[in-house]
Design an enzyme around this catalytic site. Structure first.
Site, PDB file in Angstrom:
ATOM      1  N   ASP A 216     -13.309  -0.952  -7.449  1.00  0.00           N
ATOM      2  CA  ASP A 216     -12.255  -0.662  -6.483  1.00  0.00           C
ATOM      3  C   ASP A 216     -11.699  -1.981  -5.951  1.00  0.00           C
ATOM      4  O   ASP A 216     -11.967  -2.376  -4.815  1.00  0.00           O
ATOM      5  CB  ASP A 216     -12.822   0.188  -5.336  1.00  0.00           C
ATOM      6  CG  ASP A 216     -11.768   0.563  -4.305  1.00  0.00           C
ATOM      7  OD1 ASP A 216     -10.576   0.371  -4.572  1.00  0.00           O
ATOM      8  OD2 ASP A 216     -12.156   1.047  -3.220  1.00  0.00           O
TER       9      ASP A 216
ATOM     10  N   GLN B  49     -11.076   3.371   3.942  1.00  0.00           N
ATOM     11  CA  GLN B  49     -10.005   4.211   3.434  1.00  0.00           C
ATOM     12  C   GLN B  49      -9.209   4.755   4.621  1.00  0.00           C
ATOM     13  O   GLN B  49      -9.755   5.033   5.683  1.00  0.00           O
ATOM     14  CB  GLN B  49     -10.565   5.349   2.591  1.00  0.00           C
ATOM     15  CG  GLN B  49     -11.278   4.897   1.324  1.00  0.00           C
ATOM     16  CD  GLN B  49     -10.365   4.165   0.348  1.00  0.00           C
ATOM     17  OE1 GLN B  49      -9.152   4.357   0.349  1.00  0.00           O
ATOM     18  NE2 GLN B  49     -10.941   3.308  -0.486  1.00  0.00           N
TER      19      GLN B  49
ATOM     20  N   CYS C  19      -5.194   0.723  -5.480  1.00  0.00           N
ATOM     21  CA  CYS C  19      -4.115   0.930  -4.508  1.00  0.00           C
ATOM     22  C   CYS C  19      -2.804   0.367  -5.035  1.00  0.00           C
ATOM     23  O   CYS C  19      -1.830   0.274  -4.289  1.00  0.00           O
ATOM     24  CB  CYS C  19      -4.476   0.288  -3.164  1.00  0.00           C
ATOM     25  SG  CYS C  19      -4.776  -1.488  -3.252  1.00  0.00           S
TER      26      CYS C  19
ATOM     27  N   CYS D  62       9.807  13.343  12.893  1.00  0.00           N
ATOM     28  CA  CYS D  62       9.534  12.340  13.926  1.00  0.00           C
ATOM     29  C   CYS D  62      10.827  11.820  14.545  1.00  0.00           C
ATOM     30  O   CYS D  62      11.774  11.459  13.837  1.00  0.00           O
ATOM     31  CB  CYS D  62       8.744  11.181  13.322  1.00  0.00           C
ATOM     32  SG  CYS D  62       8.331   9.900  14.512  1.00  0.00           S
TER      33      CYS D  62
ATOM     34  N   CYS E 204       3.482   9.715  16.888  1.00  0.00           N
ATOM     35  CA  CYS E 204       3.452   9.371  15.466  1.00  0.00           C
ATOM     36  C   CYS E 204       2.861  10.545  14.701  1.00  0.00           C
ATOM     37  O   CYS E 204       1.777  11.029  15.037  1.00  0.00           O
ATOM     38  CB  CYS E 204       2.611   8.116  15.229  1.00  0.00           C
ATOM     39  SG  CYS E 204       2.546   7.624  13.487  1.00  0.00           S
TER      40      CYS E 204
ATOM     41  N   PHE F 122     -16.707  -4.515  -5.873  1.00  0.00           N
ATOM     42  CA  PHE F 122     -15.823  -4.518  -4.707  1.00  0.00           C
ATOM     43  C   PHE F 122     -16.221  -3.355  -3.799  1.00  0.00           C
ATOM     44  O   PHE F 122     -15.424  -2.502  -3.441  1.00  0.00           O
ATOM     45  CB  PHE F 122     -14.346  -4.417  -5.112  1.00  0.00           C
ATOM     46  CG  PHE F 122     -13.883  -5.518  -6.035  1.00  0.00           C
ATOM     47  CD1 PHE F 122     -13.457  -6.734  -5.531  1.00  0.00           C
ATOM     48  CD2 PHE F 122     -13.883  -5.329  -7.410  1.00  0.00           C
ATOM     49  CE1 PHE F 122     -13.029  -7.750  -6.384  1.00  0.00           C
ATOM     50  CE2 PHE F 122     -13.458  -6.335  -8.264  1.00  0.00           C
ATOM     51  CZ  PHE F 122     -13.034  -7.553  -7.758  1.00  0.00           C
TER      52      PHE F 122
ATOM     53  N   CYS G 228       7.675   4.993   8.085  1.00  0.00           N
ATOM     54  CA  CYS G 228       7.808   6.099   7.127  1.00  0.00           C
ATOM     55  C   CYS G 228       9.161   6.016   6.436  1.00  0.00           C
ATOM     56  O   CYS G 228      10.199   6.220   7.068  1.00  0.00           O
ATOM     57  CB  CYS G 228       7.673   7.448   7.836  1.00  0.00           C
ATOM     58  SG  CYS G 228       6.051   7.755   8.546  1.00  0.00           S
TER      59      CYS G 228
END
Length: 410
Positions: free
Chosen positions: A336, A241, A362, A60, A143, A268, A69
């Site tokens: 979750d 997600q 996560c 990129c 992107c 959740f 990133c």
């Protein structure tokens, strides 16, 4: 200024290289020799004296300036091993180990969610991402992470910024690419007066649904996503997600972890990412704290066909976790939680001794803490499936299988 030469020993949790000191060196890799100006625990004006064999040319053009990133300078193989290592290290902090499955990495240009920043200028508008550790907006034209329809929307967001923004404030555009178009929720703009209400609908052709602050502007087409084969209309700004590939990988892991369960609780549950596909095979009770999400799940369930019994409950599981007496009717749990984890609810699951637990996380750190509670309560950690939906970032997600010892490992 005096140049200092250092060797990078490892990467930190934010993806920065760490040299002895410690000194943090952005955009470096383990084993590299770097030179730059050291001030406190940071190196700036960095040059790579001896590059790692894992260093690659970032694809990129915005990589050095954009803060999106942090790891595009590293090979895919290196990133995969490093992210698995983050999970291993989090578990090791609690003296835990587990088989780690090969990471499921989403492809480039697959992200369906993004938040852009926009600010009016004298000559127009800036729309893009923030620079690393800065409130400076870096305008972008492409992107390699985002799905193309989100990138294509940048000129439209610039127009909206000029119309609804001020030079004293920054607009935030939360975008979600759905099956029926882009859902956009804007915050930080001018008050939604009659003039804005008149002008903003001109973007109907580009944005399916537009919300301004807490107020709807229009919904040309109701945004819709599919969980399995079932369509759901998520509320504005709803959590989904980040990629379809990541969602599929997590669902496959959850399904495998719950193999043999006859009745499942989805805790959740959001608006049905796991509950709806699982209900094709077994009865499911879905619990979620946000009423708008449970309303979307309930509506989807009522119009779906071919489901087993699916019930929906709105409940704050942090304040009011399901108690053992309520959990007793289930032999499988999928949980979750957000980044904070679910210590209170996991404690109740341990007491209830539910035979199968599929945990999605996560945050490897809070996952390891909650995993330790399960293992102390007699559970076995069968495996961990790393999932990388945030390509080239330090972020990693996972799903894991826990069972009680009398069950065969899943």
């Amino acid at each position: 200024m005096t140049q200092t030469e250092l060797t990078i020993h490892r990467l930190g949790h934010h993806g920065d290289g760490i040299a002895p000191g410690p000194v943090f060196v952005p955009l470096s890799l383990p084993g590299e020799v770097v030179a730059g100006v050291v001030a406190g625990d940071q190196m700036t004006d960095t040059k790579i004296v001896k590059p790692s064999v894992d260093r690659v040319r970032p694809a990129c053009a915005h990589f050095k300036s954009c803060g999106g990133c942090n790891l595009m300078h590293a090979s895919d193989d290196f990133v995969a091993v490093w992210k698995a290592g983050v999970i291993v290290a989090a578990l090791a902090a609690h003296d835990l180990t587990a088989p780690i499955k090969p990471i499921a990495t989403s492809p480039p240009r697959a992200r369906r969610r993004a938040t852009f920043a926009g600010r009016r200028t004298k000559k127009g508008a800036l729309v893009g991402f923030y620079a690393r550790r800065s409130d400076v907006i870096v305008p972008i034209s492409d992107c390699h992470v985002l799905a193309q329809p989100l990138v294509d929307l940048l000129p439209v967001l610039a127009e909206i910024t000029q119309i609804g923004g001020s030079r004293a404030a920054t607009l935030s555009f939360a975008l979600t690419l759905t099956d029926t178009g882009v859902d956009c929720a804007v915050t930080g703009g001018k008050p939604l007066d009659e003039e804005l209400r008149t002008v903003l609908p001109r973007f109907r052709a580009s944005i399916a649904r537009l919300n301004w602050g807490d107020e709807p502007v229009y919904a040309e087409t109701l945004p819709s996503v599919h969980f399995g084969t079932i369509a759901v209309a998520p509320p504005p700004g709803a959590f989904l997600q980040a990629t379809k590939a990541g969602e599929d990988a997590l669902l496959a892991a959850v399904t495998a972890a719950l193999d043999g369960a006859k009745r499942v609780a989805d805790l959740f549950a959001g608006c049905g990412t796991f509950a709806l596909p699982l209900a094709r095979a077994v009865p499911v009770h879905a619990v979620e704290g946000a009423a708008a999400l449970t309303a979307a799940l309930d509506h989807a369930m009522r119009y779906a066909t071919g489901l087993k019994a699916l019930t929906v409950e709105t409940r704050d599981l942090f304040r009011r976790p399901l108690l053992p007496a309520e959990l007793a009717r289930f032999d499988g749990i999928v949980i979750d939680p957000p980044r904070a984890g679910a210590e209170a609810q996991v404690t109740q699951i341990v007491t209830a001794q539910i035979p199968r637990v599929a945990m999605v996380s996560c945050n490897p750190v809070t996952f390891a803490r909650d995993a330790a509670l399960l293992i102390q309560g007699g559970y076995r950690l069968n495996w961990v499936q790393p999932v990388d939906q945030f390509r080239w970032s330090p972020h990693v997600e996972l799903a894991a299988s826990f069972t009680l010892p009398h069950l065969s490992p899943v």
